[in-house]
Design an enzyme around this catalytic site. Structure first.
Site, short mmCIF file in Angstrom:
data_model
loop_
_atom_site.label_atom_id
_atom_site.label_comp_id
_atom_site.label_asym_id
_atom_site.label_seq_id
_atom_site.Cartn_x
_atom_site.Cartn_y
_atom_site.Cartn_z
N ASP A 316 0.86 -1.18 0.00
CA ASP A 316 0.00 0.00 0.00
C ASP A 316 0.90 1.24 0.00
O ASP A 316 2.12 1.15 0.16
CB ASP A 316 -0.96 -0.03 1.20
N GLU A 516 -10.30 7.05 4.70
CA GLU A 516 -9.25 6.46 5.54
C GLU A 516 -9.27 7.05 6.96
O GLU A 516 -10.33 7.24 7.53
CB GLU A 516 -7.89 6.61 4.84
C1 BGC Z 1 -5.13 3.08 0.42
C2 BGC Z 1 -5.37 2.10 -0.69
C3 BGC Z 1 -5.26 2.78 -2.02
C4 BGC Z 1 -3.92 3.47 -2.12
C5 BGC Z 1 -3.71 4.21 -3.41
C6 BGC Z 1 -3.87 3.86 0.22
O1 BGC Z 1 -3.77 4.88 1.16
O2 BGC Z 1 -5.04 2.38 1.65
O3 BGC Z 1 -6.64 1.50 -0.54
O4 BGC Z 1 -5.43 1.86 -3.04
O5 BGC Z 1 -3.80 4.40 -1.08
O6 BGC Z 1 -4.43 5.37 -3.47
C1 BGC Z 2 -3.38 9.80 -1.44
C2 BGC Z 2 -4.17 8.56 -1.25
C3 BGC Z 2 -3.46 7.74 -0.26
C4 BGC Z 2 -3.17 8.52 1.02
C5 BGC Z 2 -2.37 7.72 1.98
C6 BGC Z 2 -3.17 10.51 -0.14
O1 BGC Z 2 -2.44 11.66 -0.33
O2 BGC Z 2 -4.08 10.63 -2.32
O3 BGC Z 2 -4.32 7.87 -2.45
O4 BGC Z 2 -4.25 6.64 0.00
O5 BGC Z 2 -2.49 9.69 0.74
O6 BGC Z 2 -2.20 8.35 3.20
#
Ligand code: BGC
Ligand code: BGC
Length: 644
Positions: A316, A516
């Site tokens: 990830d 998230e």
């Molecule tokens: C998320 C994933 C996602 C990735 C790319 C991560 O922070 O946990 O689910 O696919 O970012 O954006």
């Molecule tokens: C990104 C997401 C990612 C996240 C992780 C963001 O800045 O756009 O895709 O999942 O950071 O913390």
């Protein structure tokens, strides 16, 4: 293989990971089911891999294992760095324009493709991954399907398959190859900010949907359509146990026993693997105190060996950096544990140098690198990428009419309709006569961004006005249309005040978008955080106006006071672009017939108290159990609920 596991163990010892509890984090692969790889290996493809591997330089091999974000890697960078894949994070877009036009995405895909081909050396095509988690949701004008929590309530795997297929087509339009979906989290504590990304708190629905979504996205294995031009690669994520962290803390620690991990968190993966899912993403979370990105026993011993996974395992977003002793640009432990591609959005250059040095020094054995690259090439060959022309020349590319097409929107509307759950309908207030005079109010009533939730246009959602959703309808607009057709009227009033007394008020309120960790909550109380909504409901009820509450949320929340103040209460989750689905259920046909009855049934238990993480089968009693949901055919009086 044994050598590799030993190496990982030594590394864990050296980096201090062993200071964490070891006893209960022991893994017994023999307790996990043994699966045969789907699809089986194709000798012709394996031969091509051998030939490619023999030609590739060390630099080219290492490059395959790194994925950079389009915000930090330019097409020109690919002339020099032989990277294997790119992604756009939730907030990354062509030209850093959050509302970039669909054509800009496709143009950028071509630019990366061309640069990658112009670089001297072995030509290995690039993959572009995107979080198409409820449709091609990053793209202006795409169909926005309900988030997974709503789909779970629909209990309709066939619908899920069709959503996967429609999503794949829309992803193809803008030139990406790979959807980071489906999320197979089994959500055990709704305080988690990613609850809505999960289909259910229970493995049954997750398992019933996982294979359908994977086949919808990728096509059915063993058919010519598998990974064909109308399909994209799917990702089963986040392996394993992401939905079971203590207190629902995002990226936290899952303390389930190994048996519980197998019983609760595995079934979705079994279904996805049997459907031929080609990529799996490791979870940010820990299991028994150990970060999944460094867990060789689960990633290699279980997933790759016992469960027969022969596709590629991606980390990830900088997830490797959280393994003890690691940083964003330095983490041999992740590759030793089984990660094949580092998602290294920002520090990919430094990581490339570090990895090269680590393979040269033997810290990462060449055999492990070979295995990672072999898996990546296998997926690329299966996906037909070596034969594919530049992205814009592929079937469906540039067919912008597919984004939010009438067919896809009809499917999304059906999905939204089937996902809504009727929690209360006292006095059979619903469905409303089509000639009703309806006051529509609440922060979610006329706001498409809000009804769509996180992972919409941007990472956190919350982006754009209704005009930025050209193929979508707000809930108010849908009600207005349905009532106008029957001689009624919907009047939108942002603050709930009115001059002409309405027959009924529809109040659309609930959570503002999040994604998230930003959505994590200390408890499940909605009421405590949103007194303005309760005040609005009360003001209307005190004036004797019957109130229909339409609750938008990424999870069930403690809303007993709001339910008690409303005559009817609908859990609408995050329905996406088709606000008209609400009117389909709430408003009768002009001739008085019920147009659509409620079919949605809770796939999450609804809490009786703010401090109650409660799941199917628990001793504690929820307010509304898993499976609950009223219909017009089978109504029931609720009266006042206790516990306010
Ligand atoms: C998320 C994933 C996602 C990735 C790319 C991560 O922070 O946990 O689910 O696919 O970012 O954006
Ligand atoms: C990104 C997401 C990612 C996240 C992780 C963001 O800045 O756009 O895709 O999942 O950071 O913390």
């Amino acid at each position: 293989m044994r050598l590799r596991l030993c190496l990982a163990l030594l590394l864990a010892l050296a980096t201090g990971a062993a200071a964490q509890p070891a006893g209960d984090s022991a893994v017994h692969p023999e307790l996990w089911p043994q699966l045969a790889p789907v699809p089986p290996r194709d000798p012709a493809i394996e031969q091509r891999i051998d030939a490619l591997l023999a030609r590739m330089t060390l630099e080219e091999q290492v490059g395959q294992t790194i994925q950079a974000d389009i915000a930090t890697v330019s097409p020109e960078d690919l002339l020099r760095y032989p990277l294997g894949s790119i992604l756009n994070g939730g907030d990354s877009a062509p030209g850093r324009a959050r509302l970039a036009a669909p054509a800009d995405w496709l143009k950028l895909a071509d630019a990366y493709y061309e640069a990658n081909r112009r670089r001297a050396g072995t030509s290995v095509p690039l993959l572009w991954g995107i979080d198409a988690v409820h449709g091609q949701n990053k793209i202006v004008g795409a169909t926005l399907f309900p988030h997974n929590i709503g789909l779970g309530a629909a209990r309709n795997p066939e619908l899920i398959r069709r959503i996967g297929a429609a999503t794949a087509l829309e992803v193809r339009v803008t030139g990406q190859d790979w959807a980071f979906a489906p999320t197979l989290a089994v959500v055990r504590n709704d305080r988690w900010g990613r609850s809505y990304e999960g289909y259910s708190e229970d493995p049954d629905i997750v398992a019933a949907y996982a294979g359908a979504m994977v086949e919808g996205l990728q096509g059915a294995p063993g058919t010519p359509d598998f990974l064909g031009p109308a399909r994209v690669l799917a990702t089963a994520k986040h392996f394993i146990g992401d939905g079971g962290t203590l207190d629902g803390i995002d990226q936290g620690d899952n303390r389930a026993s190994e048996a519980e991990l197998i019983r609760l968190h595995l079934p979705g993966y079994i279904a996805a693997l049997n459907a031929g899912v080609q990529t799996v993403m490791a979870s940010y979370s820990s299991w028994q105190g150990r970060k999944m990105h460094g867990n060789a026993a689960l990633l290699t011993g279980v997933l790759k060996q016992r469960l027969g996974f022969e596709g590629l395992l991606i980390g990830d977003w900088d997830g490797h950096a959280q393994v003890p002793g690691c940083g964003p640009a330095d983490c041999p432990a992740a590759m030793l544990a089984g990660i094949d591609i580092y998602m290294a959005p920002e520090q990919w250059r430094a990581l490339y140098d570090t990895l090269l040095a680590q393979v040269r020094s033997g810290a990462i054995p060449q055999a492990r690198l070979d295995d990672a690259v072999r898996r990546i090439l296998r997926v690329k060959l299966r996906a037909g990428l070596f034969e594919a022309p530049r992205p814009s020349q592929r079937p469906y590319a540039g067919r912008y009419g597919l984004l939010g097409s009438p067919e896809h929107r009809a499917l999304a509307r059906q999905a939204a309709r089937e996902s809504l759950v009727l929690l209360k309908n006292d006095g059979a207030l619903l469905p409303l006569a089509a000639d009703s005079r309806v006051l529509v109010t609440g922060a979610g009533a006329d706001d498409i961004s809000r009804q769509s939730g996180g992972w919409t246009l941007g990472w956190q959602g919350n982006l754009g006005t209704n005009a930025d959703f050209p193929h979508a309808q707000s809930i108010f607009a849908g009600l207005s249309e349905a009532l106008a057709a029957g001689g009624g009227v919907a009047r939108f009033s942002p603050d709930g005040r009115f001059t002409d007394r309405p027959d009924v008020a529809v109040v659309v309120f609930g959570e503002a978008p999040y994604a998230e960790m930003k959505g994590d909550l200390p408890d499940l109380s909605y009421s405590a955080r949103h007194s303005e909504d309760l005040a609005l409901l009360r003001r209307l009820a005190e004036q004797g106006i019957p109130v229909v509450a339409v609750f938008l949320s990424g999870r069930p929340l403690w809303t007993t006071p709001e339910i008690n103040t409303s005559r009817a209460f609908v859990a609408a989750w995050l329905p996406g672009s088709e606000g008209g689905a609400v009117a389909d259920l709430l408003v009768r046909a002009p001739d008085g017939a019920v147009r659509h009855d409620f079919r949605g049934r809770l796939s999450f238990s609804w809490p009786r108290r703010p401090d109650q993480p409660v799941n199917r089968g628990d001793a504690a009693e929820p307010l509304f159990p898993y499976g609950y949901g009223l219909s017009y055919a089978e109504g029931r009086e609720m009266g006042l609920l206790p516990g306010e």
